[in-house]
Design a protein around this motif. Structure first.
Motif, PDB file in Angstrom:
ATOM      1  N   GLY A  95      14.012 -50.877  45.582  1.00  9.41           N
ATOM      2  CA  GLY A  95      13.874 -50.178  44.386  1.00  9.41           C
ATOM      3  C   GLY A  95      14.242 -51.108  43.233  1.00  9.41           C
ATOM      4  N   ILE A  96      14.940 -52.292  43.252  1.00  7.84           N
ATOM      5  CA  ILE A  96      15.240 -53.190  42.225  1.00  7.84           C
ATOM      6  C   ILE A  96      14.436 -54.497  42.362  1.00  7.84           C
ATOM      7  CG2 ILE A  96      17.289 -52.206  41.577  1.00  7.84           C
ATOM      8  CD1 ILE A  96      18.979 -54.351  43.188  1.00  7.84           C
ATOM      9  N   ARG A  97      13.328 -54.513  43.377  1.00 10.22           N
ATOM     10  CA  ARG A  97      12.775 -55.847  43.390  1.00 10.22           C
ATOM     11  C   ARG A  97      11.727 -55.889  42.036  1.00 10.22           C
ATOM     12  NH1 ARG A  97       7.631 -53.337  44.016  1.00 10.22           N
ATOM     13  NH2 ARG A  97       7.716 -51.444  45.240  1.00 10.22           N
ATOM     14  N   GLU A  98      11.025 -57.021  42.025  1.00 14.80           N
ATOM     15  CA  GLU A  98      10.239 -57.333  40.785  1.00 14.80           C
ATOM     16  C   GLU A  98       9.168 -56.351  40.741  1.00 14.80           C
ATOM     17  OE1 GLU A  98      10.256 -57.943  38.030  1.00 14.80           O
ATOM     18  OE2 GLU A  98      10.332 -60.150  38.045  1.00 14.80           O
ATOM     19  N   LEU A  99       8.544 -56.362  39.349  1.00 15.70           N
ATOM     20  CA  LEU A  99       7.276 -55.683  39.023  1.00 15.70           C
ATOM     21  C   LEU A  99       6.086 -56.145  39.691  1.00 15.70           C
ATOM     22  CD1 LEU A  99       8.345 -54.784  35.175  1.00 15.70           C
ATOM     23  CD2 LEU A  99       9.011 -53.404  37.402  1.00 15.70           C
ATOM     24  N   SER A 100       5.459 -55.407  40.339  1.00 12.49           N
ATOM     25  CA  SER A 100       4.342 -56.082  41.131  1.00 12.49           C
ATOM     26  C   SER A 100       3.104 -56.659  40.304  1.00 12.49           C
ATOM     27  CB  SER A 100       3.603 -55.113  42.007  1.00 12.49           C
ATOM     28  OG  SER A 100       2.596 -55.392  42.548  1.00 12.49           O
ATOM     29  N   ALA A 101       2.935 -57.888  40.458  1.00 15.00           N
ATOM     30  CA  ALA A 101       1.762 -58.357  39.782  1.00 15.00           C
ATOM     31  C   ALA A 101       0.296 -58.063  40.229  1.00 15.00           C
ATOM     32  CB  ALA A 101       1.756 -59.841  39.763  1.00 15.00           C
ATOM     33  N   GLY A 102       0.434 -57.303  41.481  1.00 11.31           N
ATOM     34  CA  GLY A 102      -0.877 -56.800  41.983  1.00 11.31           C
ATOM     35  C   GLY A 102      -1.826 -57.861  42.125  1.00 11.31           C
ATOM     36  N   ASP A 103      -3.196 -57.805  41.671  1.00 11.21           N
ATOM     37  CA  ASP A 103      -4.301 -58.587  42.085  1.00 11.21           C
ATOM     38  C   ASP A 103      -3.858 -60.112  41.269  1.00 11.21           C
ATOM     39  OD1 ASP A 103      -5.335 -56.827  43.561  1.00 11.21           O
ATOM     40  OD2 ASP A 103      -6.828 -56.342  41.922  1.00 11.21           O
ATOM     41  N   LEU A 104      -2.902 -60.049  40.440  1.00 11.26           N
ATOM     42  CA  LEU A 104      -2.584 -61.383  39.387  1.00 11.26           C
ATOM     43  C   LEU A 104      -1.457 -62.207  40.223  1.00 11.26           C
ATOM     44  CD1 LEU A 104      -2.018 -59.928  35.746  1.00 11.26           C
ATOM     45  CD2 LEU A 104      -4.185 -60.943  37.080  1.00 11.26           C
ATOM     46  N   GLU A 105      -1.355 -61.633  41.453  1.00  3.81           N
ATOM     47  CA  GLU A 105      -0.267 -62.284  42.324  1.00  3.81           C
ATOM     48  C   GLU A 105      -0.681 -63.712  42.493  1.00  3.81           C
ATOM     49  OE1 GLU A 105       3.515 -62.466  44.827  1.00  3.81           O
ATOM     50  OE2 GLU A 105       2.681 -61.121  43.244  1.00  3.81           O
ATOM     51  N   MET A 106       0.578 -64.702  42.337  1.00  6.37           N
ATOM     52  CA  MET A 106       0.574 -66.257  42.478  1.00  6.37           C
ATOM     53  C   MET A 106      -0.613 -66.727  41.379  1.00  6.37           C
ATOM     54  SD  MET A 106       2.893 -66.801  44.159  1.00  6.37           S
ATOM     55  CE  MET A 106       2.759 -68.403  44.370  1.00  6.37           C
ATOM     56  N   ARG A 107      -0.799 -66.241  40.287  1.00  6.45           N
ATOM     57  CA  ARG A 107      -1.549 -66.733  39.353  1.00  6.45           C
ATOM     58  C   ARG A 107      -0.573 -67.281  38.083  1.00  6.45           C
ATOM     59  NH1 ARG A 107      -6.678 -63.416  37.149  1.00  6.45           N
ATOM     60  NH2 ARG A 107      -6.363 -65.076  35.458  1.00  6.45           N
ATOM     61  N   ALA A 108      -0.850 -68.321  37.693  1.00  9.87           N
ATOM     62  CA  ALA A 108       0.063 -69.002  36.664  1.00  9.87           C
ATOM     63  C   ALA A 108      -0.713 -69.225  35.347  1.00  9.87           C
ATOM     64  CB  ALA A 108       0.805 -70.431  37.194  1.00  9.87           C
ATOM     65  N   ASP A 109      -1.763 -69.085  35.254  1.00 13.80           N
ATOM     66  CA  ASP A 109      -2.600 -69.259  34.001  1.00 13.80           C
ATOM     67  C   ASP A 109      -1.993 -68.192  32.702  1.00 13.80           C
ATOM     68  OD1 ASP A 109      -5.020 -66.757  33.887  1.00 13.80           O
ATOM     69  OD2 ASP A 109      -4.231 -67.487  35.840  1.00 13.80           O
ATOM     70  N   GLU A 110      -2.135 -68.676  31.534  1.00 12.44           N
ATOM     71  CA  GLU A 110      -1.777 -67.892  30.349  1.00 12.44           C
ATOM     72  C   GLU A 110      -2.289 -66.587  30.359  1.00 12.44           C
ATOM     73  OE1 GLU A 110      -1.853 -68.339  25.397  1.00 12.44           O
ATOM     74  OE2 GLU A 110      -2.262 -70.127  26.826  1.00 12.44           O
ATOM     75  N   GLU A 111      -3.892 -66.277  30.824  1.00 14.55           N
ATOM     76  CA  GLU A 111      -4.288 -65.106  30.584  1.00 14.55           C
ATOM     77  C   GLU A 111      -3.558 -64.081  31.675  1.00 14.55           C
ATOM     78  OE1 GLU A 111      -8.720 -63.187  31.662  1.00 14.55           O
ATOM     79  OE2 GLU A 111      -8.539 -65.140  31.667  1.00 14.55           O
ATOM     80  N   ALA A 112      -3.527 -64.549  32.762  1.00 14.35           N
ATOM     81  CA  ALA A 112      -3.030 -63.730  33.826  1.00 14.35           C
ATOM     82  C   ALA A 112      -1.441 -63.241  33.340  1.00 14.35           C
ATOM     83  CB  ALA A 112      -2.886 -64.440  35.153  1.00 14.35           C
ATOM     84  N   ILE A 113      -0.671 -64.275  32.675  1.00 11.16           N
ATOM     85  CA  ILE A 113       0.796 -63.980  32.227  1.00 11.16           C
ATOM     86  C   ILE A 113       0.815 -62.912  31.243  1.00 11.16           C
ATOM     87  CG2 ILE A 113       2.744 -64.877  31.147  1.00 11.16           C
ATOM     88  CD1 ILE A 113       2.135 -67.378  33.020  1.00 11.16           C
ATOM     89  N   ARG A 114      -0.199 -63.300  30.193  1.00 14.09           N
ATOM     90  CA  ARG A 114      -0.443 -62.179  29.029  1.00 14.09           C
ATOM     91  C   ARG A 114      -0.689 -60.828  29.489  1.00 14.09           C
ATOM     92  NH1 ARG A 114      -0.404 -62.307  23.606  1.00 14.09           N
ATOM     93  NH2 ARG A 114      -0.263 -64.780  23.695  1.00 14.09           N
ATOM     94  N   GLN A 115      -1.640 -60.691  30.370  1.00 10.65           N
ATOM     95  CA  GLN A 115      -2.042 -59.450  31.117  1.00 10.65           C
ATOM     96  C   GLN A 115      -0.941 -58.898  31.510  1.00 10.65           C
ATOM     97  OE1 GLN A 115      -5.323 -59.538  33.558  1.00 10.65           O
ATOM     98  NE2 GLN A 115      -5.310 -57.298  33.895  1.00 10.65           N
TER      99      GLN A 115
END
Length: 235
Positions: free
Chosen positions: A79-99
């Motif tokens: 229950g205290i794992r990280e909030l899922s990034a879903g389809d953004l997983e392992m992206r590091a670009d500014e657009e993904a991080i802002r989303q």
């Protein structure tokens, strides 16, 4: 009760600013291991009754030195794992991080149905974190409990549940590796944040609004100034 919400030590993904939220996740860097080793000393003044960590490797490695020093078990909870990034997983670009940031900080602002593609919504994410907090509160009552979790999960939960943590405050105040947010209260009476990585959190005014911002409504994004730096939310 008193909750110590501790972010894990540094990982290789933190160095690359990757949205790395899947199981089991990376281990710790050499610096991350040193950060974990320093936790027992940093928390020497805390009478910790129980210690929890998420199901991701990095939190368990971070909790291990504290568990060994206090001779207590690490209770592993998904229950205290990280909030899922879903389809953004392992992206590091500014657009993904802002989303990612805009979505997860929409949750404590009231938009619980919002979700990232392939990820969870706010109701699901907060409910699983709440369940671990409720378990700890039931087991330990008025004692101190440490939860080793993740940057975004801690910041979003605190913004949603601590009466004096606004969305604006949580969005603009990052949490470095092994940084600690201290809250007091209970699931029934609510929570008050006492400190955020050593910074005193503004008190609640008579109107119920935390000094320094409107409670629970301001989101990071173009309308309110820049989102937090990429190294702040990355898991």
């Amino acid at each position: 009760m008193r909750l110590l919400l501790i972010r894990h030590g540094q990982t290789p993904s933190n160095l690359g600013h990757f949205l790395d939220t899947s199981l089991p996740g990376p281990g710790l860097t050499d610096l991350g291991l040193r950060q974990a080793a320093a936790l027992p000393g940093a928390l020497a003044g805390e009478d910790i009754a129980a210690l929890y960590a998420s199901t991701l490797t990095r939190t368990q490695l971070t909790a291990a030195p504290l568990a060994a020093e206090r001779a207590i078990e690490v209770r592993i909870r998904d229950g205290i794992r990280e909030l899922s990034a879903g389809d953004l997983e392992m992206r590091a670009d500014e657009e993904a991080i802002r989303q990612y940031l805009t979505t997860v900080f929409a949750w404590p602002a009231g938009d619980l149905a919002r979700r990232l593609p392939g990820g969870e919504d706010g109701a699901e994410a907060l409910a699983r974190f709440d369940a671990v907090v409720a378990e700890a509160a039931e087991a330990e009552k008025h004692r101190t409990v440490a939860l080793v979790s993740h940057g975004a999960a801690i910041r979003v939960w605190a913004a949603a549940r601590a009466r004096n943590v606004t969305v604006d405050f949580a969005a603009r105040h990052g949490l470095d590796n092994t940084g600690v947010v201290v809250v007091e209260g209970s699931p029934d009476s609510g929570w008050t944040a006492l400190s955020w990585a050593g910074t005193v959190v503004p008190a609640v005014t008579a109107s119920g609004v935390a000094d320094g911002g409107l409670a629970g409504r301001t989101l990071p994004g173009p309308e309110t100034g820049p989102a937090p730096a990429p190294d702040q939310p990355t898991t």
